[in-house]
Motif scaffolding. Structure first.
Motif, mmCIF file in Angstrom:
data_model
loop_
_atom_site.group_PDB
_atom_site.id
_atom_site.type_symbol
_atom_site.label_atom_id
_atom_site.label_comp_id
_atom_site.label_asym_id
_atom_site.label_seq_id
_atom_site.Cartn_x
_atom_site.Cartn_y
_atom_site.Cartn_z
ATOM 1 N N ASN A 4 0.813 -1.208 0.000
ATOM 2 C CA ASN A 4 0.000 0.000 0.000
ATOM 3 C C ASN A 4 0.851 1.264 0.000
ATOM 4 N N SER A 5 1.975 1.227 -0.662
ATOM 5 C CA SER A 5 2.825 2.395 -0.794
ATOM 6 C C SER A 5 2.050 3.506 -1.487
ATOM 7 N N TYR A 6 2.144 4.714 -0.980
ATOM 8 C CA TYR A 6 1.350 5.824 -1.516
ATOM 9 C C TYR A 6 1.659 6.112 -2.977
ATOM 10 N N THR A 7 2.851 5.805 -3.440
ATOM 11 C CA THR A 7 3.218 6.113 -4.828
ATOM 12 C C THR A 7 2.893 4.973 -5.793
ATOM 13 N N GLU A 8 2.293 3.906 -5.286
ATOM 14 C CA GLU A 8 2.020 2.750 -6.138
ATOM 15 C C GLU A 8 0.966 3.064 -7.205
ATOM 16 N N ILE A 9 1.275 2.665 -8.438
ATOM 17 C CA ILE A 9 0.344 2.810 -9.558
ATOM 18 C C ILE A 9 0.217 1.447 -10.212
ATOM 19 N N VAL A 10 -1.026 1.026 -10.458
ATOM 20 C CA VAL A 10 -1.287 -0.249 -11.120
ATOM 21 C C VAL A 10 -1.913 0.058 -12.468
ATOM 22 N N GLU A 11 -1.340 -0.499 -13.508
ATOM 23 C CA GLU A 11 -1.847 -0.331 -14.869
ATOM 24 C C GLU A 11 -1.717 -1.686 -15.557
ATOM 25 N N ASP A 12 -2.856 -2.246 -16.013
ATOM 26 C CA ASP A 12 -2.819 -3.593 -16.580
ATOM 27 C C ASP A 12 -4.048 -3.797 -17.461
ATOM 28 N N THR A 13 -4.093 -4.940 -18.133
ATOM 29 C CA THR A 13 -5.259 -5.338 -18.926
ATOM 30 C C THR A 13 -5.708 -6.694 -18.427
ATOM 31 N N ILE A 14 -7.001 -6.798 -18.103
ATOM 32 C CA ILE A 14 -7.588 -8.041 -17.615
ATOM 33 C C ILE A 14 -8.812 -8.347 -18.463
ATOM 34 N N LEU A 47 -13.379 5.218 -5.623
ATOM 35 C CA LEU A 47 -12.381 5.636 -4.648
ATOM 36 C C LEU A 47 -12.349 4.588 -3.542
ATOM 37 N N VAL A 48 -11.160 4.107 -3.203
ATOM 38 C CA VAL A 48 -10.995 3.070 -2.179
ATOM 39 C C VAL A 48 -9.845 3.454 -1.255
ATOM 40 N N PHE A 49 -9.758 2.745 -0.121
ATOM 41 C CA PHE A 49 -8.700 3.040 0.846
ATOM 42 C C PHE A 49 -7.365 2.385 0.497
ATOM 43 N N THR A 50 -7.411 1.191 -0.141
ATOM 44 C CA THR A 50 -6.166 0.468 -0.442
ATOM 45 C C THR A 50 -6.163 -0.022 -1.890
ATOM 46 N N VAL A 51 -4.987 -0.347 -2.374
ATOM 47 C CA VAL A 51 -4.849 -0.917 -3.715
ATOM 48 C C VAL A 51 -5.582 -2.253 -3.779
ATOM 49 N N ASP A 52 -5.471 -3.058 -2.728
ATOM 50 C CA ASP A 52 -6.168 -4.348 -2.701
ATOM 51 C C ASP A 52 -7.679 -4.158 -2.825
ATOM 52 N N ASP A 53 -8.224 -3.153 -2.140
ATOM 53 C CA ASP A 53 -9.663 -2.864 -2.262
ATOM 54 C C ASP A 53 -10.000 -2.471 -3.701
ATOM 55 N N GLY A 54 -9.127 -1.712 -4.328
ATOM 56 C CA GLY A 54 -9.338 -1.307 -5.717
ATOM 57 C C GLY A 54 -9.363 -2.504 -6.651
ATOM 58 N N LEU A 55 -8.439 -3.436 -6.437
ATOM 59 C CA LEU A 55 -8.400 -4.645 -7.265
ATOM 60 C C LEU A 55 -9.659 -5.484 -7.069
ATOM 61 N N LYS A 56 -10.155 -5.555 -5.839
ATOM 62 C CA LYS A 56 -11.394 -6.298 -5.578
ATOM 63 C C LYS A 56 -12.565 -5.664 -6.316
ATOM 64 N N GLU A 57 -12.678 -4.337 -6.256
ATOM 65 C CA GLU A 57 -13.763 -3.636 -6.947
ATOM 66 C C GLU A 57 -13.665 -3.814 -8.462
ATOM 67 N N ILE A 58 -12.457 -3.748 -8.969
ATOM 68 C CA ILE A 58 -12.238 -3.923 -10.408
ATOM 69 C C ILE A 58 -12.650 -5.332 -10.835
ATOM 70 N N HIS A 59 -12.215 -6.339 -10.099
ATOM 71 C CA HIS A 59 -12.566 -7.717 -10.451
ATOM 72 C C HIS A 59 -14.079 -7.939 -10.357
ATOM 73 N N LYS A 60 -14.707 -7.346 -9.345
ATOM 74 C CA LYS A 60 -16.159 -7.473 -9.215
ATOM 75 C C LYS A 60 -16.854 -6.860 -10.437
ATOM 76 N N PHE A 61 -16.408 -5.680 -10.860
ATOM 77 C CA PHE A 61 -16.997 -5.020 -12.029
ATOM 78 C C PHE A 61 -16.772 -5.840 -13.302
ATOM 79 N N ILE A 62 -15.546 -6.312 -13.501
ATOM 80 C CA ILE A 62 -15.226 -7.071 -14.712
ATOM 81 C C ILE A 62 -16.045 -8.363 -14.769
ATOM 82 N N ASN A 63 -16.144 -9.064 -13.639
ATOM 83 C CA ASN A 63 -16.922 -10.307 -13.626
ATOM 84 C C ASN A 63 -18.387 -10.038 -13.943
#
Length: 92
Positions: A4-14, A47-63
């Motif tokens: 959860n580093s503040y400077t972390e950026i995730v960019e990918d294709t799923i 908007l989420v508190f953590t990167v992990d929360d963001g990934l969960k929301e993204i996967h939920k939307f994609i599914n």
């Protein structure tokens, strides 16, 4: 998953969806902004508190989106088949 580093950026294709997570530009609120795009069109964001929360929301939307997309294809195929059958009956 991810730290959860503040400077972390995730960019990918799923599954054909482009995903992006970056620190919230509003430093007072904190957290991360996430988005899902396809064909250069933003489909969802949040908007989420953590990167992990963001990934969960993204996967939920994609599914959910993938399931809806599949249902629409099946529905369209059913309509085409029905239309073809009706045209054949009219031709008789």
């Amino acid at each position: 998953m991810c730290g959860n580093s503040y400077t972390e950026i995730v960019e990918d294709t799923i599954d054909g969806f482009d995903i992006y997570i970056e620190p919230n530009p509003d430093q007072y609120s904190g957290g991360y902004v996430w988005s899902v795009s396809k064909n250069n069109e933003e489909l969802e964001s949040g908007l989420v508190f953590t990167v992990d929360d963001g990934l969960k929301e993204i996967h939920k939307f994609i599914n959910t989106s993938s399931l809806s997309y599949t249902r629409n294809i099946i529905k369209d195929l059913g309509s085409e088949k029905s239309s073809t059958l009706n045209n054949e009956k009219l031709a008789e």
